[in-house]
Design an enzyme around this catalytic site. Structure first.
Site, PDB file in Angstrom:
ATOM      1  N   GLY A 106      29.658  91.539  60.538  1.00 49.29           N
ATOM      2  CA  GLY A 106      29.021  90.224  60.502  1.00 49.29           C
ATOM      3  C   GLY A 106      27.748  90.240  59.695  1.00 49.29           C
ATOM      4  O   GLY A 106      26.798  89.511  60.002  1.00 49.29           O
ATOM      5  N   ARG A 128      25.417  86.799  56.977  1.00 46.11           N
ATOM      6  CA  ARG A 128      24.530  85.653  57.194  1.00 46.11           C
ATOM      7  C   ARG A 128      23.697  85.883  58.445  1.00 46.11           C
ATOM      8  O   ARG A 128      23.975  86.783  59.245  1.00 46.11           O
ATOM      9  CB  ARG A 128      25.328  84.344  57.330  1.00 46.11           C
ATOM     10  N   GLY A 173      17.191  94.395  44.139  1.00 44.39           N
ATOM     11  CA  GLY A 173      18.017  94.585  42.958  1.00 44.39           C
ATOM     12  C   GLY A 173      19.354  95.237  43.226  1.00 44.39           C
ATOM     13  O   GLY A 173      20.035  95.666  42.278  1.00 44.39           O
ATOM     14  N   VAL A 198      37.076  91.788  63.245  1.00 36.69           N
ATOM     15  CA  VAL A 198      36.657  92.914  64.081  1.00 36.69           C
ATOM     16  C   VAL A 198      37.364  92.922  65.424  1.00 36.69           C
ATOM     17  O   VAL A 198      37.289  93.909  66.169  1.00 36.69           O
ATOM     18  CB  VAL A 198      35.126  92.907  64.304  1.00 36.69           C
ATOM     19  N   ASN A 251      26.857  94.162  64.678  1.00 40.13           N
ATOM     20  CA  ASN A 251      26.132  92.900  64.739  1.00 40.13           C
ATOM     21  C   ASN A 251      27.027  91.705  65.032  1.00 40.13           C
ATOM     22  O   ASN A 251      26.570  90.724  65.617  1.00 40.13           O
ATOM     23  CB  ASN A 251      25.389  92.669  63.417  1.00 40.13           C
ATOM     24  N   SER A 272      21.231  91.556  73.435  1.00 44.55           N
ATOM     25  CA  SER A 272      20.513  90.303  73.629  1.00 44.55           C
ATOM     26  C   SER A 272      19.818  90.304  74.980  1.00 44.55           C
ATOM     27  O   SER A 272      20.296  90.917  75.945  1.00 44.55           O
ATOM     28  CB  SER A 272      21.491  89.121  73.560  1.00 44.55           C
ATOM     29  N   TYR A 291      28.940  85.578  77.491  1.00 42.58           N
ATOM     30  CA  TYR A 291      28.200  86.277  76.438  1.00 42.58           C
ATOM     31  C   TYR A 291      27.158  87.216  77.050  1.00 42.58           C
ATOM     32  O   TYR A 291      27.032  88.372  76.649  1.00 42.58           O
ATOM     33  CB  TYR A 291      27.527  85.234  75.542  1.00 42.58           C
ATOM     34  N   ALA A 293      27.189  88.537  80.010  1.00 34.73           N
ATOM     35  CA  ALA A 293      27.891  89.641  80.660  1.00 34.73           C
ATOM     36  C   ALA A 293      28.351  90.668  79.636  1.00 34.73           C
ATOM     37  O   ALA A 293      28.280  91.885  79.869  1.00 34.73           O
ATOM     38  CB  ALA A 293      29.081  89.104  81.454  1.00 34.73           C
TER      39      ALA A 293
END
Length: 258
Positions: free
Chosen positions: A16, A19, A52, A62, A88, A141, A154, A156
């Protein structure tokens, strides 16, 4: 970030990583000199670049174990090694528990807990054959450490992810280090969906002790540290990247007479 950590010659994967928080992590790893491979179900509108240099993108879901196995085999074949995995990819819609069926909540658990487990197992098979081992970083989180109404599955999953990382750190030592970044609120291109306009985002930021939401670069810097030799003795740890956490509600509710 300050150029104090050099990851030149290393190879990193960021799930992920195209973004939001993931792109911030990718940019920080590029700036530190790593070769970075990102993955997601859909290609980004433009590649992630920094200093660069450009991250490579490979499409993969995933949540598909067979696809994940093939993805890491391709990384090993193309680069000959894998030094860092940042798990991520994740997320959840806002849904109260009684508003969703069991299968809805199961999909949240699949993306936020089972997918990182699957990716870590595949990455370990590459890292364990290297003399230098590797580093796996779980993106957790604060939802995993406090009640999370509206995102209970989420929360959990993130609680389970942190526990999983600690077990991996024991089982896979000494070659592979495994740690968790416990994130608070992060400002991304989607922040307005959660917090409103600039005034709303600033108001939410003022509830954080450090006075602002995290920037994806803050998370990226923490990932670079955990990927580097500067963190060589850190494994099984949970690094909180939350600006000091949340001010206890009772402090605002209480009336104190001086």
């Amino acid at each position: 970030m300050a150029a104090i950590t050099d990851l030149s010659g290393s190879v990193a994967v960021v799930t992920g990583g195209t973004r939001g928080v993931g792109a911030g992590i990718t940019r920080a790893l590029l700036e530190a000199g790593a070769q970075v491979v990102t993955c997601a179900r859909r290609a980004p509108d433009k590649p992630v670049e920094a200093a660069g240099r450009t991250a490579r993108f490979l499409p993969v879901d995933v949540r598909e174990p067979e696809a994940i196995g093939g993805f890491f085999e391709r990384v090993r074949s193309d680069y000959g090694r894998l030094d860092t995995l940042v798990n991520n990819a994740g997320g959840t819609p806002f849904r109260m528990l009684d508003e969703g069926r069991a299968e809805h909540h199961s999909r949240v658990l699949e993306l936020n807990l089972l997918a990182p487990l699957t990716a870590s197992l595949a990455a370990y098979q590459v890292m364990r054959r290297q003399s230098g081992g590797g580093s796996i970083v779980m993106v957790g989180s604060v939802s995993g450490t406090r009640p999370s109404p509206g995102t209970a599955a989420y929360g959990a999953a993130k609680a389970g992810l942190e526990n999983l990382a600690r077990s991996m750190a024991v089982e896979w030592a000494p070659l592979v280090r495994v740690n968790t970044l416990v994130l608070g609120m992060v400002r991304t291109e989607l922040s307005h969906l959660h917090y409103g306009d600039e005034e709303g985002i600033a108001a939410v930021g003022r509830t954080v002790p450090l006075g602002r939401l995290a920037d994806p670069a803050d998370v990226g810097d923490a990932c670079v540290f955990l990927a580097s030799d500067r963190a060589a003795y850190i494994s099984g740890a949970a690094l909180h990247v939350h600006g000091g956490g949340e001010r206890p509600a009772f402090l605002d509710a209480a009336t104190v007479n001086n």
